[in-house]
Design an enzyme around this catalytic site. Structure first.
Site, PDB file in Angstrom:
ATOM      1  N   THR A  85       0.767  -1.119  -0.068  1.00 13.23           N
ATOM      2  CA  THR A  85       0.024  -0.058   0.000  1.00 13.23           C
ATOM      3  C   THR A  85       1.015   1.115  -0.059  1.00 13.23           C
ATOM      4  O   THR A  85       0.533   2.266  -0.801  1.00 13.23           O
ATOM      5  CB  THR A  85      -0.897  -0.031   1.321  1.00 13.23           C
ATOM      6  OG1 THR A  85      -1.854  -1.007   1.001  1.00 13.23           O
ATOM      7  CG2 THR A  85      -1.867   1.345   1.265  1.00 13.23           C
ATOM      8  N   ASN A 167      -6.114  -9.300  -7.364  1.00 19.18           N
ATOM      9  CA  ASN A 167      -6.174  -9.946  -6.060  1.00 19.18           C
ATOM     10  C   ASN A 167      -7.639 -10.692  -5.774  1.00 19.18           C
ATOM     11  O   ASN A 167      -7.711 -11.677  -5.175  1.00 19.18           O
ATOM     12  CB  ASN A 167      -6.124  -8.918  -5.048  1.00 19.18           C
ATOM     13  CG  ASN A 167      -7.117  -7.644  -5.040  1.00 19.18           C
ATOM     14  OD1 ASN A 167      -6.867  -6.980  -5.975  1.00 19.18           O
ATOM     15  ND2 ASN A 167      -7.978  -7.503  -4.116  1.00 19.18           N
ATOM     16  N   GLN A 195       0.365  -9.805  -5.707  1.00 20.98           N
ATOM     17  CA  GLN A 195      -0.296 -10.957  -5.717  1.00 20.98           C
ATOM     18  C   GLN A 195       0.399 -11.778  -6.743  1.00 20.98           C
ATOM     19  O   GLN A 195       0.087 -12.952  -7.059  1.00 20.98           O
ATOM     20  CB  GLN A 195      -1.566 -10.945  -6.290  1.00 20.98           C
ATOM     21  CG  GLN A 195      -2.786 -10.176  -5.274  1.00 20.98           C
ATOM     22  CD  GLN A 195      -3.103 -11.330  -4.324  1.00 20.98           C
ATOM     23  OE1 GLN A 195      -2.584 -12.442  -4.100  1.00 20.98           O
ATOM     24  NE2 GLN A 195      -3.777 -10.822  -3.109  1.00 20.98           N
ATOM     25  N   SER A 215       4.795  -6.942  -1.324  1.00 19.84           N
ATOM     26  CA  SER A 215       4.329  -7.018  -0.187  1.00 19.84           C
ATOM     27  C   SER A 215       4.849  -8.319   0.526  1.00 19.84           C
ATOM     28  O   SER A 215       4.642  -9.405  -0.093  1.00 19.84           O
ATOM     29  CB  SER A 215       2.887  -7.072   0.103  1.00 19.84           C
ATOM     30  OG  SER A 215       2.457  -7.095   1.461  1.00 19.84           O
ATOM     31  N   ALA A 216       5.621  -8.466   1.623  1.00 20.36           N
ATOM     32  CA  ALA A 216       6.267  -9.597   2.152  1.00 20.36           C
ATOM     33  C   ALA A 216       5.126 -10.266   2.688  1.00 20.36           C
ATOM     34  O   ALA A 216       5.137 -11.658   2.506  1.00 20.36           O
ATOM     35  CB  ALA A 216       7.080  -9.189   3.470  1.00 20.36           C
ATOM     36  N   THR A 255      13.538   4.797  10.469  1.00 21.33           N
ATOM     37  CA  THR A 255      14.484   3.859  11.020  1.00 21.33           C
ATOM     38  C   THR A 255      13.973   2.406  10.409  1.00 21.33           C
ATOM     39  O   THR A 255      12.817   1.994  10.406  1.00 21.33           O
ATOM     40  CB  THR A 255      14.610   3.722  12.436  1.00 21.33           C
ATOM     41  OG1 THR A 255      15.020   4.954  13.106  1.00 21.33           O
ATOM     42  CG2 THR A 255      15.510   2.572  12.898  1.00 21.33           C
ATOM     43  N   CYS A 340      -9.335  -6.090   1.956  1.00 20.52           N
ATOM     44  CA  CYS A 340      -9.600  -4.663   2.471  1.00 20.52           C
ATOM     45  C   CYS A 340     -10.775  -4.371   2.409  1.00 20.52           C
ATOM     46  O   CYS A 340     -11.227  -3.033   2.886  1.00 20.52           O
ATOM     47  CB  CYS A 340      -8.565  -3.951   1.574  1.00 20.52           C
ATOM     48  SG  CYS A 340      -6.690  -4.351   1.693  1.00 20.52           S
TER      49      CYS A 340
END
Length: 395
Positions: A85, A167, A195, A215-216, A255, A340
């Site tokens: 996102t 998705n 995806q 995206s992990a 960080t 979502c």
């Protein structure tokens, strides 16, 4: 209607919602655990005055290389984000901001009408800032064709954003073909690959991609970490959206979470190693599930029957009340569409865009399989679906 008996032989409902999120792979969890405590690699990667920081930076850079290898990129082209996102927002808003630096007005963006909301909402916001946005309509399978893209391009088109795999449907777009069109038009091409990573081969060089979001947690890594690929040659310039320290070569301050980066790197490495075999196994199980229920009355497949990611199976059940269908499938963890949008009572905008009526869109279910899905689970799921649908259709 009589209640459907609790019949699952498994400890929990069978998990068939891998498109929403995947469990963290044990190997990934182990790698992350080594970066949390005082005895591990816990330090701030930006702390360059002591060995703790050097070791953390080394781990983060190794992970960056692992992510880059999955998509055939240079590690210097990988920018860490909090997820796809944020990566999508950085790509669209960052490209738009750079365009506006050189042009006081105008600017045209092309997206597909069935992009994830993480693309559609930023595009709508940019529209409110004075940019013009064209939303391409997909075909009945959810694909965006090159001819439609060519027709939409204008002299002031500076960005095109088309997802690799939808998705909800799992339908696969021809990214290489669309990328070639964008390259010929000299506009940026952004791809939401959340995806597709780990399911389909990605080569940002051959596919002419300029910006690509990852995206992990969609590929057995942790939530809260993702990445944006930003091409270096020819150089792509985007404006930072988060300021405060100039991290990530100025693209994204903050960080870095060493354990999150290491987790995504390990997940990417596992996905790359298993890319030739695992998607084939998952697709075989998906096809077995479809074959087990395809003869039910009123059933139909949403999306392309062949050009589809390995784990997706989106099915419409005519004659069934959608809410009752989902409640009755209590032995399965499934979805009616994007996680979502799961709180919305409106029919899926993706299914509406490919031509489904409201009642059929409401009666559609997305089954998505993954690395830990078993043949026994699929056999049980098919039988459970058959039982539920037959009872609902009697009402």
């Amino acid at each position: 209607m009589k209640p459907i008996p609790e019949s699952s032989p498994f400890r929990k409902p069978v998990y068939l919602d891998y498109a929403a999120t995947t469990p963290v792979a044990p190997e990934v969890a182990d790698a992350m655990m080594g970066c949390l405590t005082l005895s591990g690699n816990f330090a701030n990667p930006a702390s360059r005055s002591h060995v703790y920081g050097w070791q953390a930076e080394e781990a983060v850079e190794e992970a960056r290389g692992q992510v880059a290898a999955l998509i055939h990129a240079d590690p210097r082209e990988i920018v860490w984000t909090s997820g796809a996102t944020e990566a999508n927002n950085l790509a669209l808003k960052g490209a738009a901001a750079r365009y506006r630096e050189a042009h006081t007005e105008g600017g045209h963006i092309v997206v597909s009408a069935i992009e994830h909301k993480a693309v559609l909402d930023p595009a709508q916001w940019l529209e409110q800032q004075g940019f013009q946005v064209t939303r391409l309509q997909p075909d009945q399978y959810g694909r965006v064709h090159g001819s439609a893209l060519r027709d939409a391009l204008r002299d002031d088109t500076f960005l095109v954003s088309i997802m690799h795999v939808n998705n909800e449907l799992g339908t696969v777009n021809d990214i290489a073909g669309l990328g070639a069109i964008c390259r010929a038009h000299a506009c940026l091409f952004h791809v939401d690959a959340a995806q597709s990573a780990g399911k389909l081969g990605l080569d940002v060089q051959q596919q002419s991609v300029d910006l690509l979001s990852l995206s992990a947690h969609k590929m057995y890594g942790p939530k809260g970490i993702g990445a944006l690929y930003v091409r270096r040659d020819p150089a792509v310039k985007i404006a930072a959206q988060i300021h405060g320290g100039g991290h990530e070569r100025g693209y994204r301050s903050g960080t870095l979470a060493t354990h999150q980066c290491v987790g995504m790197g390990k997940a990417a490495d596992l996905a790359r190693e298993q890319l030739s075999e695992e998607p084939v196994r998952i697709a075989t199980l998906r096809d077995q599930l479809w074959q087990g229920i395809a003869d039910l009355p009123g059933i139909s497949l949403n999306g392309h029957p062949e050009a589809r990611a390995c784990g997706h199976l989106n099915v419409a059940f005519a004659g069934c009340d959608g809410e009752m269908l989902l409640l009755s499938l209590r032995d399965l963890a499934v979805s009616t569409g994007s996680a979502c949008n799961s709180a919305s009572i409106a029919p899926s905008y993706v299914l509406k865009a490919i031509g489904l009526a409201d009642d059929l869109a409401h009666a559609s279910v997305r089954f998505s399989l993954g690395r830990y899905t078993t043949a026994d689970e699929i056999a049980f799921a098919a039988e459970h679906i058959r039982q539920v649908v037959k009872q609902l259709q009697k009402q």
